[in-house]
Design an enzyme around this catalytic site. Structure first.
Site, short mmCIF file in Angstrom:
data_model
loop_
_atom_site.label_atom_id
_atom_site.label_comp_id
_atom_site.label_asym_id
_atom_site.label_seq_id
_atom_site.Cartn_x
_atom_site.Cartn_y
_atom_site.Cartn_z
N ARG A 197 -3.82 -8.52 -20.70
CA ARG A 197 -4.97 -8.11 -21.67
C ARG A 197 -4.17 -7.07 -22.44
NH1 ARG A 197 -8.01 -3.95 -20.75
NH2 ARG A 197 -10.04 -4.76 -21.50
N PRO A 247 1.01 -1.26 0.05
CA PRO A 247 -0.01 -0.05 0.10
C PRO A 247 0.76 1.22 0.16
CG PRO A 247 -0.05 -1.23 2.27
CD PRO A 247 0.61 -2.03 1.21
N ASP A 305 -11.27 1.20 -23.99
CA ASP A 305 -11.53 1.15 -22.53
C ASP A 305 -11.37 2.52 -21.83
OD1 ASP A 305 -12.38 -1.53 -22.49
OD2 ASP A 305 -10.21 -2.20 -22.52
N GLU A 330 3.04 -7.44 8.33
CA GLU A 330 3.19 -6.06 8.25
C GLU A 330 4.28 -5.68 7.13
OE1 GLU A 330 1.96 -3.62 9.94
OE2 GLU A 330 0.76 -5.20 11.11
#
Ligand code: SAM
Length: 249
Positions: free
Chosen positions: A170, A101, A185, A128
């Site tokens: 993709r 993150p 897209d 962690e």
């Protein structure tokens, strides 16, 4: 007349994923990514991190230096695992992708950059996270990208890898049945109107009293393009004002 054999395809990318939950990655055998593997465009190899632990409990974590809650993944175990993957190098080293993150945001542009690499190695953290020395060490041996899939915290890197691999796969030549669909897209470079695709419709023309916008059935391609660009701009402004440049109509 017999069915023609499929055109032979070449390997576009190798992907290695190191994790303590390799079963979590089973969906990589399904749908688009699974088909890309079976057609020889993609080679995905999964590696159990615990196979590189040295004690009889197959420990991969320990308490954090400096104190605090949770556990941190040990650099020595990660080092053994990644060395064994990197030892399989044919020519150029891989890009090592570490989901976290606290990494750079995963975007269409990042997916495109990674799709240009022939070999990606993903290191799935848990607890962690991974001892920071692992990333420091491998920066001397290959490109390391610490990447976040969004401003949320998952329990582990596996779900992030599923997201990234699908987005990257993709973009590889031959993976999408109709490559033109990627050009329409959301976030495709040069999208008319805005970064987000507008609404899409199919049969029946009326469903539960709701009609398909008549312009889409008009057969007027110019009008359809203009309508789509406007819908794209409206939706982008409403949903992602942070991404819309001031001159979008
Ligand atoms: N202590 C870390 C922090 O606050 O930055 C969070 C660790 S998280 C509980 C455990 C693992 O999940 C991470 O090492 C990473 O592999 C994965 N992870 C969690 N959130 C993620 C995200 N937004 N993007 C990518 N990976 C994520």
């Amino acid at each position: 007349m017999g069915t023609e054999p499929p055109d032979p395809v070449g390997l576009e990318m190798r992907i290695d994923v190191v994790s303590i939950f390799v079963d979590y990655l089973a969906p990589l055998n399904l749908s688009l990514v699974g088909r890309a593997q079976r057609s020889g465009l993609l080679d995905v190899q999964l590696h159990d991190l615990r196979g590189h632990a040295t004690d009889r409990h197959r420990t991969v974590d320990d308490s954090p230096y400096g104190g605090g809650p949770g556990m941190v993944m040990r650099p020595d175990v990660w080092g053994e695992a990644l060395d064994s993957v990197l030892a399989q190098a044919s020519e150029s080293p891989p890009v090592l992708v570490v989901p976290t993150p606290s990494g750079e945001p995963f975007t269409a542009a990042v997916a495109e950059e990674l799709a240009g690499s022939g070999w990606l190695v993903f290191a799935c953290g848990r607890y962690e996270g991974i001892d920071a020395r692992v990333m420091t060490h491998y920066r001397d041996r290959c490109e390391v990208r610490e990447i976040s899939i969004g401003d949320v915290v998952l329990a582990g890197g596996e779900a992030a890898v599923l997201v990234m691999v699908e987005a990257i796969a993709r973009l590889l030549p031959g993976v999408l049945g109709n490559p033109a669909s990627a050009a329409d897209d959301s976030f495709a470079p040069g999208r008319a109107g805005g970064p987000l695709e507008g609404p899409v419709y199919t049969r029946p023309p009326v469903w539960r009293g709701l009609s398909v916008p008549p312009v889409l059935m008009s057969g007027d391609h110019g009008e359809v393009s203009r309508w789509r660009a406007q819908e794209s701009a409206d939706r982008s402004r409403a949903m992602r004002p942070d991404l819309v440049p001031p001159d979008v109509p």
